[in-house]
Design a protein around this motif. Structure first.
Motif, PDB file in Angstrom:
ATOM      1  N   ASN A   1       0.809  -1.217   0.000  1.00 37.46           N
ATOM      2  CA  ASN A   1       0.000   0.000   0.000  1.00 37.46           C
ATOM      3  C   ASN A   1       0.842   1.266   0.000  1.00 37.46           C
ATOM      4  O   ASN A   1       0.305   2.368  -0.137  1.00 37.46           O
ATOM      5  N   ASP A   2       2.157   1.124   0.161  1.00 35.54           N
ATOM      6  CA  ASP A   2       3.043   2.289   0.120  1.00 35.54           C
ATOM      7  C   ASP A   2       3.382   2.705  -1.305  1.00 35.54           C
ATOM      8  O   ASP A   2       4.086   3.695  -1.516  1.00 35.54           O
ATOM      9  N   PHE A   3       2.880   1.945  -2.289  1.00 39.14           N
ATOM     10  CA  PHE A   3       3.310   2.141  -3.662  1.00 39.14           C
ATOM     11  C   PHE A   3       2.128   2.216  -4.618  1.00 39.14           C
ATOM     12  O   PHE A   3       1.016   1.785  -4.305  1.00 39.14           O
ATOM     13  N   GLU A   4       2.422   2.755  -5.811  1.00 31.71           N
ATOM     14  CA  GLU A   4       1.497   2.716  -6.935  1.00 31.71           C
ATOM     15  C   GLU A   4       2.189   2.011  -8.090  1.00 31.71           C
ATOM     16  O   GLU A   4       3.420   2.037  -8.200  1.00 31.71           O
ATOM     17  N   TYR A   5       1.386   1.401  -8.973  1.00 30.14           N
ATOM     18  CA  TYR A   5       1.917   0.421  -9.915  1.00 30.14           C
ATOM     19  C   TYR A   5       1.454   0.710 -11.346  1.00 30.14           C
ATOM     20  O   TYR A   5       0.422   1.326 -11.578  1.00 30.14           O
ATOM     21  N   PHE A   6       2.233   0.189 -12.277  1.00 29.23           N
ATOM     22  CA  PHE A   6       1.827   0.238 -13.677  1.00 29.23           C
ATOM     23  C   PHE A   6       2.511  -0.880 -14.433  1.00 29.23           C
ATOM     24  O   PHE A   6       3.745  -0.964 -14.473  1.00 29.23           O
TER      25      PHE A   6
ATOM     26  N   THR B   1       1.496  -7.765 -22.231  1.00 28.15           N
ATOM     27  CA  THR B   1       1.642  -6.331 -22.028  1.00 28.15           C
ATOM     28  C   THR B   1       1.854  -5.604 -23.345  1.00 28.15           C
ATOM     29  O   THR B   1       2.485  -6.124 -24.264  1.00 28.15           O
ATOM     30  N   GLY B   2       1.349  -4.367 -23.418  1.00 28.27           N
ATOM     31  CA  GLY B   2       1.608  -3.545 -24.586  1.00 28.27           C
ATOM     32  C   GLY B   2       3.080  -3.201 -24.720  1.00 28.27           C
ATOM     33  O   GLY B   2       3.633  -3.197 -25.818  1.00 28.27           O
ATOM     34  N   LEU B   3       3.702  -2.893 -23.621  1.00 29.05           N
ATOM     35  CA  LEU B   3       5.158  -2.783 -23.520  1.00 29.05           C
ATOM     36  C   LEU B   3       5.565  -3.591 -22.287  1.00 29.05           C
ATOM     37  O   LEU B   3       4.937  -3.449 -21.224  1.00 29.05           O
ATOM     38  N   PRO B   4       6.615  -4.405 -22.376  1.00 25.22           N
ATOM     39  CA  PRO B   4       6.983  -5.249 -21.235  1.00 25.22           C
ATOM     40  C   PRO B   4       7.752  -4.468 -20.181  1.00 25.22           C
ATOM     41  O   PRO B   4       8.976  -4.536 -20.080  1.00 25.22           O
ATOM     42  N   LEU B   5       7.001  -3.679 -19.412  1.00 27.25           N
ATOM     43  CA  LEU B   5       7.622  -2.882 -18.371  1.00 27.25           C
ATOM     44  C   LEU B   5       6.791  -2.928 -17.100  1.00 27.25           C
ATOM     45  O   LEU B   5       5.590  -3.187 -17.132  1.00 27.25           O
ATOM     46  N   ALA B   6       7.460  -2.678 -15.980  1.00 26.34           N
ATOM     47  CA  ALA B   6       6.787  -2.542 -14.694  1.00 26.34           C
ATOM     48  C   ALA B   6       7.287  -1.268 -14.033  1.00 26.34           C
ATOM     49  O   ALA B   6       8.496  -1.024 -13.984  1.00 26.34           O
ATOM     50  N   MET B   7       6.360  -0.441 -13.567  1.00 29.68           N
ATOM     51  CA  MET B   7       6.693   0.800 -12.868  1.00 29.68           C
ATOM     52  C   MET B   7       6.272   0.688 -11.413  1.00 29.68           C
ATOM     53  O   MET B   7       5.236   0.093 -11.098  1.00 29.68           O
ATOM     54  N   LEU B   8       7.056   1.270 -10.551  1.00 29.42           N
ATOM     55  CA  LEU B   8       6.774   1.284  -9.116  1.00 29.42           C
ATOM     56  C   LEU B   8       6.999   2.703  -8.629  1.00 29.42           C
ATOM     57  O   LEU B   8       8.081   3.280  -8.837  1.00 29.42           O
ATOM     58  N   ARG B   9       5.996   3.299  -7.988  1.00 25.27           N
ATOM     59  CA  ARG B   9       6.102   4.672  -7.486  1.00 25.27           C
ATOM     60  C   ARG B   9       5.857   4.699  -5.993  1.00 25.27           C
ATOM     61  O   ARG B   9       4.850   4.193  -5.508  1.00 25.27           O
ATOM     62  N   GLU B  10       6.799   5.297  -5.273  1.00 25.10           N
ATOM     63  CA  GLU B  10       6.628   5.493  -3.837  1.00 25.10           C
ATOM     64  C   GLU B  10       5.648   6.638  -3.605  1.00 25.10           C
ATOM     65  O   GLU B  10       5.864   7.757  -4.087  1.00 25.10           O
ATOM     66  N   LYS B  11       4.576   6.384  -2.881  1.00 23.53           N
ATOM     67  CA  LYS B  11       3.580   7.423  -2.647  1.00 23.53           C
ATOM     68  C   LYS B  11       4.151   8.594  -1.845  1.00 23.53           C
ATOM     69  O   LYS B  11       3.819   9.756  -2.095  1.00 23.53           O
TER      70      LYS B  11
ATOM     71  N   ALA C   1       3.483  10.121 -13.418  1.00 19.99           N
ATOM     72  CA  ALA C   1       4.487   9.055 -13.390  1.00 19.99           C
ATOM     73  C   ALA C   1       4.194   7.995 -14.439  1.00 19.99           C
ATOM     74  O   ALA C   1       5.093   7.519 -15.148  1.00 19.99           O
ATOM     75  N   MET C   2       2.937   7.614 -14.550  1.00 17.64           N
ATOM     76  CA  MET C   2       2.553   6.592 -15.526  1.00 17.64           C
ATOM     77  C   MET C   2       2.816   7.070 -16.951  1.00 17.64           C
ATOM     78  O   MET C   2       3.344   6.333 -17.791  1.00 17.64           O
TER      79      MET C   2
END
Length: 759
Positions: free
Chosen positions: A148-153, A186-196, A300-301
């Motif tokens: 829950n400390d993060f946001e994802y894409f 995935t449309g692009l093979p990536l994973a994003m992680l954002r610290e809230k 960020a996304m």
């Protein structure tokens, strides 16, 4: 590998540094060897303390039938400066005595993007070690295991968090140690992680993927060891702290859409592949690492996807838009049908036609918009007939539109959207089906286009105009106090509270569907009620979807009300339209977000799909590649189609408004590459060149499709071509030679699509 500026490289006795803007990638030596740190000044934003990570599968199994795996992690033991950056190596030894050499080459791919090229070589092999995989993993500076400390894409899979996602979706639950997704989902093979808390963002992407499964349709089976399987997975390690991971070859879990001979249990199954532990064997891949810091998730996304897209830079193919347009019109003309022995004649195209021979096995039914797109087909035939002095095609198109404004359709508050035709006195009967907002808005936009072209040719069809205004006015009356509209209505105007698992009639999250239509109606009539309703709907959508959710939901009536591509496309339509109406820049920013969301469902890299049998060979247009431009439909499965083709005109408008060359590249890709799934060049020997497969799974690396052409697929390909021609005088973006000020002036004159056309 390319030489980089030596000014970007620094080294001391204990640190090897590559600088990229505000960020530094540092290989720092400790007591055991070198670890990797990504820093913004002195702030650590990402790290790999034990970067050489090898997973080995043995021959023994658990009681569940799963093979026993062991993870081995080591620091780098040597780092050498090179013209491209640094080469870091490590030796990883297993308990059984196998030895792996990990060689990672660190470099710069572009401004803001670091690159890592990995080779893993089996130096010594022991029989007890059967298969291996490797992982590149960067944990954030926050060092938290609380998801829950993060946001994802993850494009096409996960947007911000797990809300509005089906419970059986691959990324529906982050309360786990790891969550990986097969990269071809995935449309692009990536994973994003954002610290809230800090806004720090890490994105890891498989760069320049060389996806291949050899002669293995389906890409192998559970726990298979096979060197021919060349594809990976993207995702997150949650414990002991959150990290972005690329794992190669693929491991998907703890949920997977694969069946592979097992009873599917989406909550417990991992599906894994390995390469063989044999002396001299090597596997290789490369990743892009993209750091950033943004104040909110939406920014960020957009940055993560935009930088990923520019780094991958998918190839745009050549395509003849005039020929694409002609091929679809020819199909429409050939498949036109008419039913009825009384005053009402039901005219249209079949619900579907089979690939490759055009047989109609699913019967004939007419849907106003959405899948059937009968009014839009009628409009395009009518327009073609008028413009080309083809009276037969004109009359066919006119008869299709005439049916949808007849009393059989329009006698209720909201129109019937689905009709089963028959050769009898009533020309058939309505199908008991909700009046989905999406279905009748599609239909009414087509009706408006048909009326506009009739006026342009000085033969105004006033019955069309009256039906259009009646439905539009009734829709405004049903707008909720908060500006929203419901997802589905009964034909008497009440909200639909029943239906099946896909109905969700009381949901308000489909509100963006109405915005562009309402703006067009204001342009068409000048009546302020449409402008006011459009602004209210836009404000609801801006606040509830763009700001609160950071994603778009429920674009397709035949899927559950979940996160999907078409919802993002309709959000782009709506925010683009309301920006043009009001000039408010907040809507333009929301339109950019919706466009990036929609584009993220689109394959921006290529791979081939092998045939399983001789029947596949007659239907599969992707056996030599051509996936780029095809697009995943929704979360909860990996079905794909060509709907994204609708979007190139709206994406081009974003380029005109912002001057951002990224949107121009995307628009050209959507214009051209989306035609690769058709038989444009005759290679498939389909009955019609315009045929293409609907609802097709390519993510699991075998051609699995309903093998049908549906009318909407052709409309998706030609509607933006026609919109471009009406607005700018050309069918092809490459033919437009105007400055941005000239383009903006032309766009202002043309409007959103409700102003009069001219001939």
């Amino acid at each position: 590998m390319k030489t980089i500026s030596q000014e970007c490289i620094e080294e001391s006795d204990t640190e090897k540094i590559i600088k990229n803007g505000d960020y530094s990638l540092i290989l720092r030596e400790g007591d055991e060897g070198f670890a990797v740190f990504l820093q913004n000044g002195k702030e650590i934003v990402g790290s790999q303390e034990l970067p050489a990570w090898i997973t080995v599968r043995g021959s023994d199994t658990l009681l569940t039938g799963e093979y026993i795996e062991t993870d081995y992690k080591q620091p780098y033991h040597q780092v050498i400066r090179k013209k491209y950056g640094f080469c870091a190596t490590s030796s990883v030894n297993t308990e059984k005595g196998s030895v792996f050499i990990v060689e990672d080459k660190y470099t710069l791919l572009k401004d803001g993007v670091f690159g890592i090229y990995r080779d893993v070589k089996v130096k010594e092999a022991r029989a007890e070690d059967v298969g291996f995989a490797s992982t590149i993993s960067f944990q954030t500076g926050l060092r938290s295991s609380d998801n829950n400390d993060f946001e994802y894409f993850i494009p096409s899979v996960l947007y911000r968090n797990t809300s509005e996602v089906r419970e059986d979706a691959v990324a529906a639950d982050l309360n786990t140690d790891r969550m990986y997704v097969k990269e071809t989902r995935t449309g692009l093979p990536l994973a994003m992680l954002r610290e809230k808390i800090t806004g720090t963002t890490l994105t890891l992407m498989h760069y320049n993927p060389r996806i291949d499964v050899g002669q293995n349709p389906g890409g192998g089976t559970f726990y298979e060891v096979n060197d021919a399987l060349q594809y990976g997975s993207i995702g997150y390690s949650i414990y002991p702290s959150l990290s972005v991971d690329f794992h190669y070859p693929c491991a998907e879990g703890p949920r997977t859409y694969e069946v592979a001979g097992r009873k599917r249990d989406a909550k417990t199954i991992w599906s894994k592949r390995y390469h063989s532990v044999k002396e001299g064997n090597i596997h290789s891949y490369s990743v892009a690492l993209i750091p950033d810091k943004k104040d909110n998730y939406n920014e960020a996304m957009m940055y993560a996807f935009g930088m990923g897209y520019k780094t991958e830079e998918p190839t745009i193919v050549d395509m003849n838009m005039d020929e694409i347009y002609r091929q679809n019109i020819e199909l429409f003309k050939a498949e036109y049908r008419m039913f009825g022995k009384g005053n009402i004649k039901a005219a249209g195209l079949p619900w579907s036609l089979d690939l490759p021979d055009g047989t109609n096995t699913e019967g004939i039914s007419f849907q106003m918009g959405f899948v059937g797109q009968q009014i839009a087909v009628g409009y395009h035939m009518y327009r073609y007939g008028l413009d080309h002095h083809d009276s037969e095609t004109k009359e066919k198109g006119k008869s299709m539109v005439d049916f949808w404004v007849s009393d059989a359709i329009m006698k209720t508050y909201f129109p019937t959207v689905w009709w089963d035709p028959a050769d009898n006195a009533t020309a058939g009967q309505r199908r008991e089906y909700p009046s989905f907002l999406r279905c009748f808005v599609d239909g009414m936009e087509g009706l408006l286009d048909a009326y506009r072209i009739s006026v342009a040719h000085n033969e105004p069809q006033e019955a069309w105009n009256q039906a259009l205004k009646r439905v539009a006015s009734n829709l405004v009356k049903k707008q909720n106090e908060d500006g929203s509209f419901y997802r589905a209505y009964k034909t008497n105007g009440d909200v639909e509270t029943g239906g099946d698992r896909n109905t969700h009639g009381t949901s308000k999250l489909n509100t963006p569907v109405a915005i562009r239509f309402l703006v067009k109606m204001f342009e068409h009539t000048g009546e302020t009620k449409y402008k006011e309703a459009a602004i209210k709907a836009a404000d609801f959508s801006y606040n509830e979807l763009y700001l609160k959710l950071g994603k778009y939901v429920g674009g397709t009536p035949d899927n559950p009300n979940t996160v999907d591509k078409e919802a993002a496309i309709f959000a782009l339509y709506g925010f683009n339209a309301i920006h043009e109406l009001t000039g408010d820049m907040k809507y333009l920013k929301a339109a950019e977000h919706a466009a990036n969301c929609a584009m993220s469902w689109t394959y921006c890299y290529d791979f081939a799909i092998p045939n399983r049998d001789a029947m596949d060979a007659k239907k599969n247009p992707f056996v030599k590649g051509g996936i780029t431009g095809f697009s995943i439909i929704a979360t909860g499965h990996s079905g794909a189609d060509n709907f994204i083709a609708y979007m190139f005109y709206e994406m081009y408008k974003l380029y005109i408004k912002t001057g951002n060359e990224l949107y121009l590249h995307m628009a050209k890709l959507l214009q051209n590459n989306t035609k690769l799934n058709t038989d444009f060049d005759g290679r498939m020997n389909y009955k019609y060149r315009a045929f293409m497969p609907e609802a097709t799974n390519v993510a699991d690396l075998a051609f699995r499709s309903v093998s049908l052409w549906l009318p909407w697929a052709s409309i998706a390909n030609i509607e933006p071509i026609v919109n471009l021609e009406e607005a700018f005088g050309k069918k092809d973006l490459s033919q437009i030679d105007m400055s941005l000020p000239e383009l903006r002036s032309r766009l202002t004159i043309y409007g959103v699509g409700g102003k009069p056309l001219h001939r």
